[in-house]
Design a protein around this motif. Structure first.
Motif, PDB file in Angstrom:
ATOM      1  N   ASN A 178     -50.282 -53.379 -29.204  1.00 30.09           N
ATOM      2  CA  ASN A 178     -50.502 -52.705 -30.490  1.00 30.09           C
ATOM      3  C   ASN A 178     -49.866 -51.327 -30.469  1.00 30.09           C
ATOM      4  N   LEU A 179     -49.968 -50.643 -31.591  1.00 29.55           N
ATOM      5  CA  LEU A 179     -49.339 -49.327 -31.736  1.00 29.55           C
ATOM      6  C   LEU A 179     -49.893 -48.320 -30.739  1.00 29.55           C
ATOM      7  N   GLN A 180     -51.211 -48.315 -30.514  1.00 28.55           N
ATOM      8  CA  GLN A 180     -51.797 -47.323 -29.628  1.00 28.55           C
ATOM      9  C   GLN A 180     -51.335 -47.505 -28.179  1.00 28.55           C
ATOM     10  N   ASP A 181     -51.208 -48.752 -27.722  1.00 27.82           N
ATOM     11  CA  ASP A 181     -50.702 -48.996 -26.368  1.00 27.82           C
ATOM     12  C   ASP A 181     -49.320 -48.378 -26.205  1.00 27.82           C
ATOM     13  N   PHE A 182     -48.486 -48.557 -27.227  1.00 19.57           N
ATOM     14  CA  PHE A 182     -47.153 -47.960 -27.194  1.00 19.57           C
ATOM     15  C   PHE A 182     -47.232 -46.444 -27.166  1.00 19.57           C
ATOM     16  N   LEU A 183     -48.062 -45.860 -28.044  1.00 21.59           N
ATOM     17  CA  LEU A 183     -48.130 -44.402 -28.134  1.00 21.59           C
ATOM     18  C   LEU A 183     -48.570 -43.770 -26.820  1.00 21.59           C
ATOM     19  N   ASP A 184     -49.436 -44.437 -26.090  1.00 16.91           N
ATOM     20  CA  ASP A 184     -49.909 -43.884 -24.819  1.00 16.91           C
ATOM     21  C   ASP A 184     -48.754 -43.639 -23.850  1.00 16.91           C
ATOM     22  N   ILE A 185     -47.851 -44.606 -23.723  1.00 16.66           N
ATOM     23  CA  ILE A 185     -46.729 -44.426 -22.804  1.00 16.66           C
ATOM     24  C   ILE A 185     -45.640 -43.550 -23.431  1.00 16.66           C
ATOM     25  N   TYR A 186     -45.538 -43.588 -24.760  1.00 18.22           N
ATOM     26  CA  TYR A 186     -44.568 -42.756 -25.478  1.00 18.22           C
ATOM     27  C   TYR A 186     -44.830 -41.276 -25.202  1.00 18.22           C
ATOM     28  N   TYR A 187     -46.092 -40.861 -25.309  1.00 20.30           N
ATOM     29  CA  TYR A 187     -46.427 -39.457 -25.081  1.00 20.30           C
ATOM     30  C   TYR A 187     -46.308 -39.091 -23.605  1.00 20.30           C
ATOM     31  N   ALA A 188     -46.600 -40.031 -22.718  1.00 20.01           N
ATOM     32  CA  ALA A 188     -46.429 -39.776 -21.290  1.00 20.01           C
ATOM     33  C   ALA A 188     -44.953 -39.549 -20.969  1.00 20.01           C
ATOM     34  N   GLY A 189     -44.086 -40.355 -21.561  1.00 21.30           N
ATOM     35  CA  GLY A 189     -42.657 -40.211 -21.330  1.00 21.30           C
ATOM     36  C   GLY A 189     -42.119 -38.892 -21.855  1.00 21.30           C
ATOM     37  N   ALA A 190     -42.657 -38.435 -22.987  1.00 19.06           N
ATOM     38  CA  ALA A 190     -42.195 -37.174 -23.576  1.00 19.06           C
ATOM     39  C   ALA A 190     -42.444 -35.993 -22.644  1.00 19.06           C
ATOM     40  N   GLY A 191     -43.333 -36.170 -21.680  1.00 21.27           N
ATOM     41  CA  GLY A 191     -43.657 -35.079 -20.754  1.00 21.27           C
ATOM     42  C   GLY A 191     -42.504 -34.624 -19.876  1.00 21.27           C
ATOM     43  N   VAL A 192     -41.429 -35.430 -19.779  1.00 25.09           N
ATOM     44  CA  VAL A 192     -40.285 -35.027 -18.959  1.00 25.09           C
ATOM     45  C   VAL A 192     -39.318 -34.144 -19.740  1.00 25.09           C
ATOM     46  N   LEU A 193     -39.518 -34.016 -21.050  1.00 21.96           N
ATOM     47  CA  LEU A 193     -38.624 -33.231 -21.901  1.00 21.96           C
ATOM     48  C   LEU A 193     -39.111 -31.786 -21.942  1.00 21.96           C
ATOM     49  N   LEU A 194     -38.374 -30.911 -21.284  1.00 24.42           N
ATOM     50  CA  LEU A 194     -38.833 -29.524 -21.141  1.00 24.42           C
ATOM     51  C   LEU A 194     -37.822 -28.471 -21.571  1.00 24.42           C
ATOM     52  N   THR A 195     -36.543 -28.782 -21.540  1.00 18.07           N
ATOM     53  CA  THR A 195     -35.518 -27.774 -21.793  1.00 18.07           C
ATOM     54  C   THR A 195     -34.633 -28.155 -22.979  1.00 18.07           C
ATOM     55  N   LYS A 196     -33.896 -27.153 -23.477  1.00 17.89           N
ATOM     56  CA  LYS A 196     -32.932 -27.413 -24.545  1.00 17.89           C
ATOM     57  C   LYS A 196     -31.938 -28.488 -24.117  1.00 17.89           C
ATOM     58  N   ALA A 197     -31.503 -28.453 -22.852  1.00 20.96           N
ATOM     59  CA  ALA A 197     -30.546 -29.443 -22.350  1.00 20.96           C
ATOM     60  C   ALA A 197     -31.135 -30.849 -22.399  1.00 20.96           C
ATOM     61  N   GLU A 236     -37.821 -50.110 -13.036  1.00 24.11           N
ATOM     62  CA  GLU A 236     -38.404 -51.423 -13.322  1.00 24.11           C
ATOM     63  C   GLU A 236     -39.891 -51.310 -13.648  1.00 24.11           C
ATOM     64  N   ALA A 237     -40.576 -50.388 -12.963  1.00 21.92           N
ATOM     65  CA  ALA A 237     -42.006 -50.204 -13.210  1.00 21.92           C
ATOM     66  C   ALA A 237     -42.245 -49.659 -14.621  1.00 21.92           C
ATOM     67  N   ILE A 238     -41.348 -48.795 -15.084  1.00 22.37           N
ATOM     68  CA  ILE A 238     -41.472 -48.277 -16.450  1.00 22.37           C
ATOM     69  C   ILE A 238     -41.263 -49.412 -17.447  1.00 22.37           C
ATOM     70  N   ARG A 239     -40.221 -50.198 -17.227  1.00 12.36           N
ATOM     71  CA  ARG A 239     -39.942 -51.299 -18.148  1.00 12.36           C
ATOM     72  C   ARG A 239     -41.112 -52.289 -18.193  1.00 12.36           C
ATOM     73  N   ALA A 240     -41.733 -52.504 -17.055  1.00  8.58           N
ATOM     74  CA  ALA A 240     -42.874 -53.417 -17.004  1.00  8.58           C
ATOM     75  C   ALA A 240     -44.048 -52.897 -17.820  1.00  8.58           C
ATOM     76  N   ALA A 241     -44.116 -51.560 -17.952  1.00  3.20           N
ATOM     77  CA  ALA A 241     -45.211 -50.957 -18.713  1.00  3.20           C
ATOM     78  C   ALA A 241     -45.007 -51.080 -20.221  1.00  3.20           C
ATOM     79  N   TYR A 242     -43.829 -51.538 -20.625  1.00  5.18           N
ATOM     80  CA  TYR A 242     -43.523 -51.652 -22.045  1.00  5.18           C
ATOM     81  C   TYR A 242     -44.042 -52.964 -22.648  1.00  5.18           C
ATOM     82  N   ALA A 243     -45.145 -53.454 -22.165  1.00  5.45           N
ATOM     83  CA  ALA A 243     -45.744 -54.693 -22.690  1.00  5.45           C
ATOM     84  C   ALA A 243     -46.901 -54.328 -23.604  1.00  5.45           C
ATOM     85  N   PHE A 244     -46.561 -53.937 -24.835  1.00  8.45           N
ATOM     86  CA  PHE A 244     -47.574 -53.443 -25.758  1.00  8.45           C
ATOM     87  C   PHE A 244     -48.262 -54.581 -26.488  1.00  8.45           C
TER      88      PHE A 244
END
Length: 338
Positions: free
Chosen positions: A57-76, A47-55
């Motif tokens: 402009n584009l830059q506000d979105f990109l900030d959380i977009y790149y933070a979220g990408a940080g969990v992607l580490l493996t081929k799986a 719920e806290a993540i969804r609450a952060a999706y209140a953009f």
């Protein structure tokens, strides 16, 4: 919009040409991947993540977009992320997708290019075998980084160029015109890659001119602001350039204030080759059919408009002529039966 058109959209064969695979990372997946990879998130709940999706402009979105990408580490991780998207696409009547990925968002974190590419390509193979959904992969350069970084990414991609259909340009648009990347796009074209670029979303019509003249794009991603320039609009019509338009993204990022103001109907009436796409669906509130339904209702699209949009999604794709012809026949057969 009538219930009949809602049902018609649901089963209409269609392709998606503007989808950032990292942008399909749902909050639940973010938590799952973070847990299995030992990554600490700055959020304590879905719920806290969804609450952060209140953009705003584009830059506000990109900030959380790149933070979220940080969990992607493996081929799986990349495989599972893509398969979740392909399952949603198939449920929406999607037959084909041309998906963007942002290798620099991962290699800059120490994740090898091969891990990203191998994970996505394995999911693409599985989706075709198990879901009947075909796909192509488009490598995007991050425009807020410099052209040297883009050249390095193109070099890293060399072992995969037989499995990468094209290159694109995304991330922060304003202040980073297409001209900044003219040399690397020429290098990519010389290697036989298709060329696309985000232009005219938040950036001015001049960016669309640059994408056409300096990058020699095969299609324009977004392109909304091209309508502000009559000569540019006419050129896009004459050249038959496909625009990969993203209605719910436009609303979420305040490109339009209300979907009733969305230019989709005007684009079609002017003869522009528009398509409907979901962009970053986990962040913008809807996958492919959500975008179709929302823009059709808000702008009073007709049945004929919907058929045109579906056909544009395939004729604007990088599929072969024979493959496109098969999909066009499928749309005609569906329309005749429904």
């Amino acid at each position: 919009m009538t219930q009949d058109l809602t049902a018609f959209i649901a089963g209409l064969p269609k392709a998606e040409l503007h989808l950032h695979i990292e942008g399909s990372l749902e909050p639940e997946q973010m938590f799952e991947f973070a847990q299995r990879n030992g990554v600490t998130l700055p959020f304590d709940s879905v719920e806290a993540i969804r609450a952060a999706y209140a953009f705003s402009n584009l830059q506000d979105f990109l900030d959380i977009y790149y933070a979220g990408a940080g969990v992607l580490l493996t081929k799986a991780d990349f495989h599972d992320l893509a398969m979740a998207y392909f399952r949603r696409l198939a449920a929406d009547g999607g037959r084909h997708a041309e998906i963007f990925f942002d290798p620099q968002a991962h290699t800059d974190r120490g994740v090898p290019f091969s891990v990203v590419a191998d994970g996505l390509l394995s999911a693409m193979d599985e989706a075709e075998k198990t879901l009947g959904v075909t796909s192509k992969l488009i490598l995007c350069f991050l425009r807020h980084l410099d052209e040297d970084a883009a050249f390095e990414t193109l070099k890293q991609a060399e072992p995969y160029l037989d499995r990468i259909a094209g290159v694109g340009l995304d991330s922060s648009e304003v202040g980073h015109p297409p001209s900044k990347f003219a040399r690397v796009f020429k290098a990519a074209a010389d290697k036989g890659l298709k060329i696309v670029a985000h232009a005219g979303e938040e950036g001015p019509p001049e960016y669309v001119w640059e994408a056409l003249d300096l990058l020699a794009v095969d299609r324009i991603d977004h392109g909304n602001r091209a309508l502000e320039d009559e000569a540019l609009t006419k050129r896009l019509v004459v050249e038959g350039k496909t625009l990969t338009v993203c209605p719910l993204s436009n609303l979420k990022l305040c490109v339009v204030g209300d979907l009733t103001d969305h230019p989709m109907k005007r684009m079609l009436d002017l003869g522009l080759k528009a398509t409907v796409n979901s962009d970053d669906p986990a962040y913008f509130g809807g996958y492919l059919n959500d975008n179709w339904l929302a823009v059709a209702k808000a702008t009073n699209l007709t049945r004929d408009d919907l058929i045109t949009l579906a056909k544009n999604s395939f004729t604007g794709s990088f599929l072969s002529k024979d493959q496109i012809a098969e999909h066009m026949a499928a749309i005609d057969a569906y329309a005749a039966a429904n």
